[in-house]
Design a protein around this motif. Structure first.
Motif, PDB file in Angstrom:
ATOM      1  N   THR A   1       0.805  -1.225   0.000  1.00  0.00           N
ATOM      2  CA  THR A   1       0.000   0.000   0.000  1.00  0.00           C
ATOM      3  C   THR A   1       0.839   1.276   0.000  1.00  0.00           C
ATOM      4  OG1 THR A   1      -0.153  -0.033   2.426  1.00  0.00           O
ATOM      5  CG2 THR A   1      -1.902  -1.137   1.182  1.00  0.00           C
ATOM      6  N   LYS A   2       2.085   1.187   0.469  1.00  0.00           N
ATOM      7  CA  LYS A   2       2.911   2.400   0.487  1.00  0.00           C
ATOM      8  C   LYS A   2       4.382   2.051   0.270  1.00  0.00           C
ATOM      9  CE  LYS A   2       3.627   2.722   5.526  1.00  0.00           C
ATOM     10  NZ  LYS A   2       3.001   1.455   5.890  1.00  0.00           N
ATOM     11  N   ILE A   3       5.104   3.049  -0.186  1.00  0.00           N
ATOM     12  CA  ILE A   3       6.555   2.954  -0.366  1.00  0.00           C
ATOM     13  C   ILE A   3       7.188   4.037   0.498  1.00  0.00           C
ATOM     14  CG2 ILE A   3       8.489   3.144  -1.985  1.00  0.00           C
ATOM     15  CD1 ILE A   3       6.524   2.326  -4.197  1.00  0.00           C
ATOM     16  N   ARG A   4       8.185   3.644   1.256  1.00  0.00           N
ATOM     17  CA  ARG A   4       8.898   4.610   2.091  1.00  0.00           C
ATOM     18  C   ARG A   4      10.301   4.790   1.551  1.00  0.00           C
ATOM     19  NH1 ARG A   4       9.612   4.265   8.665  1.00  0.00           N
ATOM     20  NH2 ARG A   4      10.723   6.257   8.930  1.00  0.00           N
ATOM     21  N   LEU A   5      10.712   6.034   1.394  1.00  0.00           N
ATOM     22  CA  LEU A   5      12.040   6.355   0.875  1.00  0.00           C
ATOM     23  C   LEU A   5      12.742   7.263   1.874  1.00  0.00           C
ATOM     24  CD1 LEU A   5       9.742   6.946  -1.673  1.00  0.00           C
ATOM     25  CD2 LEU A   5      11.833   6.446  -2.935  1.00  0.00           C
TER      26      LEU A   5
END
Length: 291
Positions: free
Chosen positions: A12-16
């Motif tokens: 559901t999400k991508i963290r960078l």
């Protein structure tokens, strides 16, 4: 001081994040996961690199079976459609012009806990991530145990707990993750005819018989998982993370009680230190120190 980018890819999400050699997160951004995934990932990595040109390398942690040498996704479930077969390392290195490493997300979490977190300084650690599924990461003599001819090393969630049991997304039945993950707990609650969340079940266990039975079934199965893994790895410590671990105050004493008669030898059991930060920090460690 060397700065690198860590990327944690979820359904559901991508963290960078931009992380320094001491494990400090200097920049942090979350974006919704969109498909097709690879071009979207490349676009956002290059955008952030444009603002941080000093970044020396990119480490990526992702759901699925990963070939860490080639940086290719062997297999991913429907949580990341179209991701299977993607040559992430090859494509992103060509686009960014810097080193890229790719690993399974649970392995990244294990790296973070072993380097900076709950298992700091220990040589043999098993990390269990109790979330939607059950992720596993193993530190063996200070190194990450991963890879294999199909990218399936340390896929602890897919060891069979109950032969012929609940259907698993891997296509088999009775896997660990169908009993000690958030999804597995929800299934058991539903099968018991209750309309409550796992957290409510844990909270009510002290006063409600049905909730107590469900809590005992969960902690017993988790104790079987841990004791079985001890027989294989004889680890210094087990670190338990993921969303289910956030409610550990309600079930931890029961787990330790269930575990005590099953262990071959004394074993240190801890909850993860970094929580949601473990994925992005571990991804960064892929390129800060190598695997």
């Amino acid at each position: 001081m060397v700065n690198v980018m860590g990327v944690d890819i979820g359904g559901t999400k991508i963290r960078l994040g931009i992380i320094d050699a001491a494990g400090k997160i200097l920049y942090d951004e979350k974006i919704p996961t969109q498909f097709p995934l690879y071009p979207y990932l490349e676009e956002n990595v290059l955008r952030i690199l444009g603002d941080y040109p000093e970044v020396a390398a990119v480490g990526i942690g992702t759901h699925g079976f990963v070939d860490p040498k080639e940086g290719r996704i062997f297999f991913s479930t429907d949580a990341l459609p179209g991701w299977s077969g993607t040559k992430v390392k090859e494509q992103l290195e060509a686009a960014a012009g810097i080193r890229v490493e790719v690993e399974n997300d649970a392995n990244c979490a294990a790296l973070a806990e072993a380097k900076f977190g709950a298992a700091k300084g220990l040589d043999r650690v098993v990390c269990l991530t109790l979330g939607t599924g059950l992720g596993g990461g193993i530190i063996w003599d200070g190194k990450l145990l991963s890879g294999g001819p199909h990218g399936g090393a340390a896929e602890l969630g897919h060891i069979t707990l109950y032969p012929g049991g609940a259907d698993c997304a891997c296509g088999r039945k009775g896997c660990y993750e169908q009993y000690v993950s958030g999804t597995g707990i929800q299934r058991r609650i539903r099968e018991a005819g209750l309309d409550i969340t796992p957290l409510e079940m844990f909270q009510q266990a002290a006063t409600d018989e049905h909730s107590q039975q469900l809590l005992e079934a969960f902690t017993y199965d988790l104790a079987i998982v841990i004791s079985s893994l001890q027989a294989v790895f004889d680890m210094d410590s087990v670190v338990i993370g993921g969303g289910v671990s956030e409610s550990a105050e309600y079930w931890w004493p029961q787990l330790l009680s269930q575990l005590k008669p099953l262990l071959l030898n004394p074993l240190d059991i801890q909850t993860a230190k970094f929580g949601n930060d473990a994925g992005v920090l571990g991804a960064a460690l892929l390129v800060l120190e190598g695997k």
